[in-house]
Design a protein around this motif. Structure first.
Motif, PDB file in Angstrom:
ATOM      1  N   CYS A 155       0.863  -1.181   0.000  1.00 54.01           N
ATOM      2  CA  CYS A 155       0.000   0.000   0.000  1.00 54.01           C
ATOM      3  C   CYS A 155       0.899   1.231   0.000  1.00 54.01           C
ATOM      4  O   CYS A 155       1.770   1.355   0.864  1.00 54.01           O
ATOM      5  N   CYS A 158       0.614   3.279   3.576  1.00 52.97           N
ATOM      6  CA  CYS A 158       1.100   2.809   4.884  1.00 52.97           C
ATOM      7  C   CYS A 158       2.251   1.819   4.749  1.00 52.97           C
ATOM      8  O   CYS A 158       2.876   1.463   5.738  1.00 52.97           O
ATOM      9  N   HIS A 169      -9.311  -2.264   2.848  1.00 57.17           N
ATOM     10  CA  HIS A 169      -8.265  -1.354   3.340  1.00 57.17           C
ATOM     11  C   HIS A 169      -8.162  -0.079   2.500  1.00 57.17           C
ATOM     12  O   HIS A 169      -8.230  -0.122   1.280  1.00 57.17           O
ATOM     13  N   HIS A 171      -7.217   4.534   2.977  1.00 58.44           N
ATOM     14  CA  HIS A 171      -6.842   5.642   3.869  1.00 58.44           C
ATOM     15  C   HIS A 171      -7.755   6.818   3.604  1.00 58.44           C
ATOM     16  O   HIS A 171      -8.202   7.011   2.476  1.00 58.44           O
TER      17      HIS A 171
HETATM   18 ZN    ZN Z   1      -2.433   1.346   3.642  1.00 61.01          ZN
END
Ligand code: ZN
Ligand code: ZN
Length: 199
Positions: A155, A158, A169, A171
């Protein structure tokens, strides 16, 4: 004492990479095979993957006498250790490199017409297979090793592996296109003539 360079270039008979061609002889068509397992020296790796130092390299070699020299063919096999180029997980793989190279006789036309670094040589009736095997192994290594063909990597927000994250998932970041649109709407409201207020 006057030929230091040549002396340094002589194959060491005790090296496991060095094979004597004495048994083979020079009668064109003569052939011998050799199996050797040699611990990898340093330098059998490239970037993210390679043969760890000391890990066994299995050599299957075939030496054939030809008019210009000794033709060496065969395979080199070894286990590889590395990391995935997308998610950096450790990976294990195998390499099987095909070998094929002529080692020119000292008195051959090939020897006479090529530079020392262009063609391998038979020196003192011995051949040193290490440079040939190293080149073939390095060519056989993947430039971008993957833990699996469809590895989704990390990702970008992160740095976690996508494989370890929930399908949902994400952000809380505002899409830049929405941000631009929101800004334009806000300024349009501010500059609009206050038609409603005039009444
Ligand atoms: Zn992430
Ligand atoms: Zn991966």
């Amino acid at each position: 004492m006057t030929r230091h360079e040549r002396v340094d270039a002589h194959p060491a008979p005790t090296s496991p990479w060095v094979i004597s061609t004495r048994e083979l002889g020079r009668r064109a068509g003569a052939m011998r095979t050799y199996q050797r397992t040699i611990p990898a020296p340093a330098g059998f790796s490239l970037g993210l993957i390679g043969i760890p130092e000391g890990a066994p390299i299995e050599l299957d070699l075939r030496l054939e006498a030809a008019s210009e020299g000794v033709f060496v063919s065969g395979t080199a096999r070894a286990e590889l250790v590395g990391e995935c180029s997308r998610c950096l997980e450790p990976i294990a793989d195998r390499v099987e490199a095909r070998l094929g190279e002529l080692f020119a006789y000292p008195d051959s036309a090939t020897e006479a017409t090529t530079d020392a670094d262009e063609v391998s040589r038979v020196v003192d009736e011995m051949i040193d297979t290490e440079p040939m095997v190293r080149d073939a192994v390095l060519l056989g290594l993947p430039l971008a090793p993957l833990c699996q063909e469809d590895c989704r990597g990390l990702c970008p927000d992160c740095g976690e592996r996508w494989a370890d994250l929930d399908a949902s998932h994400g952000h809380e970041t505002l899409d830049p296109r929405w941000a631009a649109l929101r800004g334009r709407l806000a300024s349009a409201t501010e500059t609009a003539p206050d038609g409603d207020g005039s009444r």
